[in-house]
Design an enzyme around this catalytic site. Structure first.
Site, PDB file in Angstrom:
ATOM      1  N   GLU A 253       7.712   2.095  -6.317  1.00  0.00           N
ATOM      2  CA  GLU A 253       7.849   1.580  -4.947  1.00  0.00           C
ATOM      3  C   GLU A 253       8.103   2.744  -3.984  1.00  0.00           C
ATOM      4  O   GLU A 253       8.715   3.752  -4.370  1.00  0.00           O
ATOM      5  CB  GLU A 253       9.009   0.561  -4.946  1.00  0.00           C
ATOM      6  CG  GLU A 253       9.396  -0.036  -3.626  1.00  0.00           C
ATOM      7  CD  GLU A 253       8.324  -0.911  -2.977  1.00  0.00           C
ATOM      8  OE1 GLU A 253       7.208  -0.405  -2.795  1.00  0.00           O
ATOM      9  OE2 GLU A 253       8.608  -2.064  -2.632  1.00  0.00           O
ATOM     10  N   ASP A 254       7.649   2.593  -2.757  1.00  0.00           N
ATOM     11  CA  ASP A 254       7.858   3.672  -1.783  1.00  0.00           C
ATOM     12  C   ASP A 254       9.305   3.733  -1.303  1.00  0.00           C
ATOM     13  O   ASP A 254       9.935   4.788  -1.315  1.00  0.00           O
ATOM     14  CB  ASP A 254       6.897   3.522  -0.587  1.00  0.00           C
ATOM     15  CG  ASP A 254       6.930   2.125   0.032  1.00  0.00           C
ATOM     16  OD1 ASP A 254       7.685   1.245  -0.454  1.00  0.00           O
ATOM     17  OD2 ASP A 254       6.195   1.893   1.015  1.00  0.00           O
TER      18      ASP A 254
ATOM     19  N   PHE B 238      13.922   4.444  10.482  1.00  0.00           N
ATOM     20  CA  PHE B 238      12.606   3.956  10.089  1.00  0.00           C
ATOM     21  C   PHE B 238      11.681   5.159   9.922  1.00  0.00           C
ATOM     22  O   PHE B 238      11.461   5.915  10.858  1.00  0.00           O
ATOM     23  CB  PHE B 238      12.049   2.980  11.126  1.00  0.00           C
ATOM     24  CG  PHE B 238      10.825   2.289  10.617  1.00  0.00           C
ATOM     25  CD1 PHE B 238      10.923   1.192   9.791  1.00  0.00           C
ATOM     26  CD2 PHE B 238       9.562   2.769  10.948  1.00  0.00           C
ATOM     27  CE1 PHE B 238       9.798   0.564   9.288  1.00  0.00           C
ATOM     28  CE2 PHE B 238       8.423   2.150  10.450  1.00  0.00           C
ATOM     29  CZ  PHE B 238       8.537   1.049   9.616  1.00  0.00           C
TER      30      PHE B 238
ATOM     31  N   ASP C  30       4.210   3.321   6.411  1.00  0.00           N
ATOM     32  CA  ASP C  30       3.486   3.059   7.659  1.00  0.00           C
ATOM     33  C   ASP C  30       4.366   2.497   8.764  1.00  0.00           C
ATOM     34  O   ASP C  30       5.456   1.982   8.511  1.00  0.00           O
ATOM     35  CB  ASP C  30       2.388   2.034   7.407  1.00  0.00           C
ATOM     36  CG  ASP C  30       2.973   0.634   7.200  1.00  0.00           C
ATOM     37  OD1 ASP C  30       3.812   0.471   6.286  1.00  0.00           O
ATOM     38  OD2 ASP C  30       2.624  -0.282   7.965  1.00  0.00           O
TER      39      ASP C  30
ATOM     40  N   LYS D  31       0.828  -1.196   0.000  1.00  0.00           N
ATOM     41  CA  LYS D  31       0.000   0.000   0.000  1.00  0.00           C
ATOM     42  C   LYS D  31       0.861   1.245   0.000  1.00  0.00           C
ATOM     43  O   LYS D  31       0.418   2.345  -0.285  1.00  0.00           O
ATOM     44  CB  LYS D  31      -0.865   0.035   1.261  1.00  0.00           C
ATOM     45  CG  LYS D  31      -1.721  -1.163   1.508  1.00  0.00           C
ATOM     46  CD  LYS D  31      -2.385  -1.055   2.907  1.00  0.00           C
ATOM     47  CE  LYS D  31      -2.989  -2.339   3.329  1.00  0.00           C
ATOM     48  NZ  LYS D  31      -3.414  -2.320   4.756  1.00  0.00           N
TER      49      LYS D  31
ATOM     50  N   ASP E 192      14.794  -0.977   0.936  1.00  0.00           N
ATOM     51  CA  ASP E 192      15.613  -1.146   2.141  1.00  0.00           C
ATOM     52  C   ASP E 192      16.599  -2.294   1.885  1.00  0.00           C
ATOM     53  O   ASP E 192      17.666  -2.091   1.306  1.00  0.00           O
ATOM     54  CB  ASP E 192      14.676  -1.410   3.319  1.00  0.00           C
ATOM     55  CG  ASP E 192      15.383  -1.493   4.662  1.00  0.00           C
ATOM     56  OD1 ASP E 192      16.578  -1.166   4.724  1.00  0.00           O
ATOM     57  OD2 ASP E 192      14.744  -1.902   5.654  1.00  0.00           O
TER      58      ASP E 192
ATOM     59  N   ARG F 103       0.256   6.496   7.412  1.00  0.00           N
ATOM     60  CA  ARG F 103       0.420   6.623   5.960  1.00  0.00           C
ATOM     61  C   ARG F 103      -0.048   7.989   5.464  1.00  0.00           C
ATOM     62  O   ARG F 103       0.458   8.510   4.474  1.00  0.00           O
ATOM     63  CB  ARG F 103      -0.408   5.554   5.233  1.00  0.00           C
ATOM     64  CG  ARG F 103       0.093   4.142   5.429  1.00  0.00           C
ATOM     65  CD  ARG F 103      -0.660   3.208   4.487  1.00  0.00           C
ATOM     66  NE  ARG F 103      -0.509   1.819   4.877  1.00  0.00           N
ATOM     67  CZ  ARG F 103       0.527   1.047   4.555  1.00  0.00           C
ATOM     68  NH1 ARG F 103       1.504   1.545   3.850  1.00  0.00           N
ATOM     69  NH2 ARG F 103       0.575  -0.210   4.929  1.00  0.00           N
TER      70      ARG F 103
HETATM   71  P1  IMP Z   1      12.905  -4.349   1.572  1.00  0.00           P
HETATM   72  O1  IMP Z   1      12.376  -5.641   1.052  1.00  0.00           O
HETATM   73  O2  IMP Z   1      13.731  -4.555   2.807  1.00  0.00           O
HETATM   74  O3  IMP Z   1      13.634  -3.532   0.535  1.00  0.00           O
HETATM   75  O4  IMP Z   1      11.688  -3.538   2.113  1.00  0.00           O
HETATM   76  C1  IMP Z   1      10.820  -2.880   1.300  1.00  0.00           C
HETATM   77  C2  IMP Z   1       9.524  -2.649   2.029  1.00  0.00           C
HETATM   78  O5  IMP Z   1       9.718  -2.553   3.448  1.00  0.00           O
HETATM   79  C3  IMP Z   1       8.932  -1.336   1.608  1.00  0.00           C
HETATM   80  O6  IMP Z   1       8.081  -1.493   0.518  1.00  0.00           O
HETATM   81  C4  IMP Z   1       8.217  -0.890   2.861  1.00  0.00           C
HETATM   82  O7  IMP Z   1       6.913  -1.433   2.871  1.00  0.00           O
HETATM   83  C5  IMP Z   1       8.989  -1.499   4.001  1.00  0.00           C
HETATM   84  N1  IMP Z   1       9.928  -0.541   4.624  1.00  0.00           N
HETATM   85  C6  IMP Z   1      11.287  -0.535   4.570  1.00  0.00           C
HETATM   86  N2  IMP Z   1      11.795   0.495   5.258  1.00  0.00           N
HETATM   87  C7  IMP Z   1      10.740   1.167   5.760  1.00  0.00           C
HETATM   88  C8  IMP Z   1      10.623   2.368   6.561  1.00  0.00           C
HETATM   89  O8  IMP Z   1      11.596   3.051   6.948  1.00  0.00           O
HETATM   90  N3  IMP Z   1       9.350   2.733   6.860  1.00  0.00           N
HETATM   91  C9  IMP Z   1       8.248   2.044   6.464  1.00  0.00           C
HETATM   92  N4  IMP Z   1       8.321   0.943   5.732  1.00  0.00           N
HETATM   93  C10 IMP Z   1       9.558   0.504   5.372  1.00  0.00           C
END
Ligand code: IMP
Length: 191
Positions: A105-106, A158, A165, A49, A109, A171
């Site tokens: 993508e938002d 974070f 979120d 989302k 990470d 959000r």
């Molecule tokens: P990844 O798979 O570790 O790259 O994580 C990606 C997903 O983790 C994103 O689409 C977010 O939903 C969530 N995410 C990673 N870091 C944050 C943050 O700082 N705040 C909120 N959601 C995060």
């Protein structure tokens, strides 16, 4: 200043990106994307989302024909670190074969979520796949992700707001910020 309900501000720590900064960057990204995809079959895929506001602002500034679809994918449980478990919670409605896919993508990470998604979508034979992310948090990257369009690099913290979120809340904040430490600890104790 954008209006935010006062009760929401109580939980807000430092504001990392304010509304104006985000909007200016989104406009630049939209201009670049519009130029790059001129004459192509662009489909923008909103990763639910967290990317909903970013996508909504971005697509409204795109000056070429574009279609839109949504995919639900989750890698996080209730924690602030990735669980490494990635699953599609809502699939695309469109057939993307032969289309130029831009995944919106938002935040990236560890990169696990996008790496999974890219591999899953490649099997559907799109003409191309590129990535557009609002935030690039490189500190814990586990998988190398080619990010074609990037809003901002951010430090290892974070963040919430503008779609992002914490336990599905915050959000709707119109900026990107960190939460006060006591808020995170209070929520964790409730679990
Ligand atoms: P990844 O798979 O570790 O790259 O994580 C990606 C997903 O983790 C994103 O689409 C977010 O939903 C969530 N995410 C990673 N870091 C944050 C943050 O700082 N705040 C909120 N959601 C995060």
């Amino acid at each position: 200043m954008v209006w935010v309900h006062e009760a929401m501000l109580e939980d807000v720590g430092e504001i990392i990106l304010d509304t104006e900064t985000i909007q200016k960057r989104v406009a630049v990204l939209a201009e670049t994307i519009s130029r790059d995809y001129e004459g192509k079959n662009l489909i923008m895929i909103c990763v639910l989302k967290g990317s909903m506001f970013f996508l909504a602002d971005l697509i409204r500034k795109i000056s070429i024909p574009v279609t839109l679809d949504f995919i639900g994918i989750s890698s996080y449980g209730e924690a602030t670190r990735t669980s490494g478990v990635v699953k599609i919670t809502k699939d695309l409605e469109e057939n993307i074969e032969g289309l130029d896919v831009l995944i919106v993508e938002d935040i990236v990470d560890t990169g696990l979520t996008l790496s999974y998604l890219i591999n899953a979508l490649k099997l559907r034979k799109p003409a191309s796949i590129r990535i557009c992310c609002l935030l690039d948090k490189t500190a814990h990257r586990l998988v190398d992700i080619p990010i074609d369009y990037r809003g901002f690099y951010i430090e290892d913290s974070f963040v919430v707001g503008y779609g992002l979120d914490f336990q599905d809340k915050y959000r709707h904040l119109p900026f990107v910020c960190v939460l006060k430490q006591e808020v995170i600890e209070r929520q964790r104790k409730k679990l």
